[in-house]
Design a protein around this motif. Structure first.
Motif, PDB file in Angstrom:
ATOM      1  N   PHE A 161       0.828  -1.203   0.000  1.00 34.33           N
ATOM      2  CA  PHE A 161       0.000   0.000   0.000  1.00 34.33           C
ATOM      3  C   PHE A 161       0.860   1.250   0.000  1.00 34.33           C
TER       4      PHE A 161
ATOM      5  N   TYR B 223       1.309   4.302  -2.677  1.00 34.00           N
ATOM      6  CA  TYR B 223       0.618   5.535  -2.310  1.00 34.00           C
ATOM      7  C   TYR B 223       1.586   6.707  -2.482  1.00 34.00           C
TER       8      TYR B 223
ATOM      9  N   LEU C 201      -9.016   7.868  -0.396  1.00 38.27           N
ATOM     10  CA  LEU C 201      -8.794   6.505   0.087  1.00 38.27           C
ATOM     11  C   LEU C 201     -10.081   5.831   0.547  1.00 38.27           C
TER      12      LEU C 201
ATOM     13  N   ASN D  98     -10.398   2.422  -0.924  1.00 38.39           N
ATOM     14  CA  ASN D  98      -9.189   1.601  -0.961  1.00 38.39           C
ATOM     15  C   ASN D  98      -9.236   0.538   0.145  1.00 38.39           C
TER      16      ASN D  98
ATOM     17  N   TYR E 274      -6.085   0.236   2.486  1.00 39.44           N
ATOM     18  CA  TYR E 274      -6.070   1.307   3.479  1.00 39.44           C
ATOM     19  C   TYR E 274      -7.030   0.988   4.622  1.00 39.44           C
TER      20      TYR E 274
ATOM     21  N   ARG F 157      -5.932   8.691   8.192  1.00 43.24           N
ATOM     22  CA  ARG F 157      -4.905   9.633   7.746  1.00 43.24           C
ATOM     23  C   ARG F 157      -5.122  10.967   8.433  1.00 43.24           C
TER      24      ARG F 157
END
Length: 158
Positions: free
Chosen positions: A81, A85, A92, A95, A98, A134
């Protein structure tokens, strides 16, 4: 009774009693001192043994805990990943890798209560990722500009 102390026998008894009492007091003081020193020494030895045992537990704890980042960050899914990335603030939401990585972080924190947070910073984007996802609320935040990141790179943790 007053005459009794004036007699030779009375004086002899008084002198002998005083001498015996003095010897007994000195013996008691020396005994207490010796017992005190032995107790102090035994307490110190026991304390040192307890400290040594606890320090081994602490070392063992950190040895076990230090294996965790290696296991997490060397996971092929994790490596795949983050090597792919490359775009800062990319979408994301769909994803799967993720989603699985952040889910894995959350499960590890639940399973290992001593872990208060897990995070990883991307050299490519400057973002950092933690158990909630994130961190992207601040456009000016770049992890690779932070002192902790620079220290980690200097120590070879990149």
């Amino acid at each position: 009774m007053h005459n009794w102390f004036k007699s030779v026998v009375g004086r002899l008894v008084l002198i002998t009693s005083t001498a015996v009492l003095t010897i007994m007091v000195l013996f008691a003081l020396l005994s207490v001192r010796q017992v005190t020193e032995q107790t102090r020494q035994q307490v110190n030895e026991n304390l040192q043994a307890m400290i040594a045992a606890e320090s081994l537990k602490i070392v063992s704890f950190f040895q076990q805990l230090s294996a965790l980042p290696l296991a997490v960050f060397s996971n092929p899914q994790f490596e795949e990943f983050f090597s792919g990335y490359q775009t800062r603030r990319a979408d994301l939401s769909a994803n799967q890798d993720y989603q699985q990585i952040t889910g894995h972080f959350q499960r590890l924190m639940q399973e290992v209560p001593t872990i208060k947070s897990m995070f990883f910073a991307s050299q490519a984007t400057g973002e950092y990722f933690f158990e909630q996802g994130r961190q992207d609320r601040d456009n000016d935040y770049y992890a690779y500009n932070r002192p902790w990141y620079k220290t980690a790179v200097e120590l070879g943790y990149n």
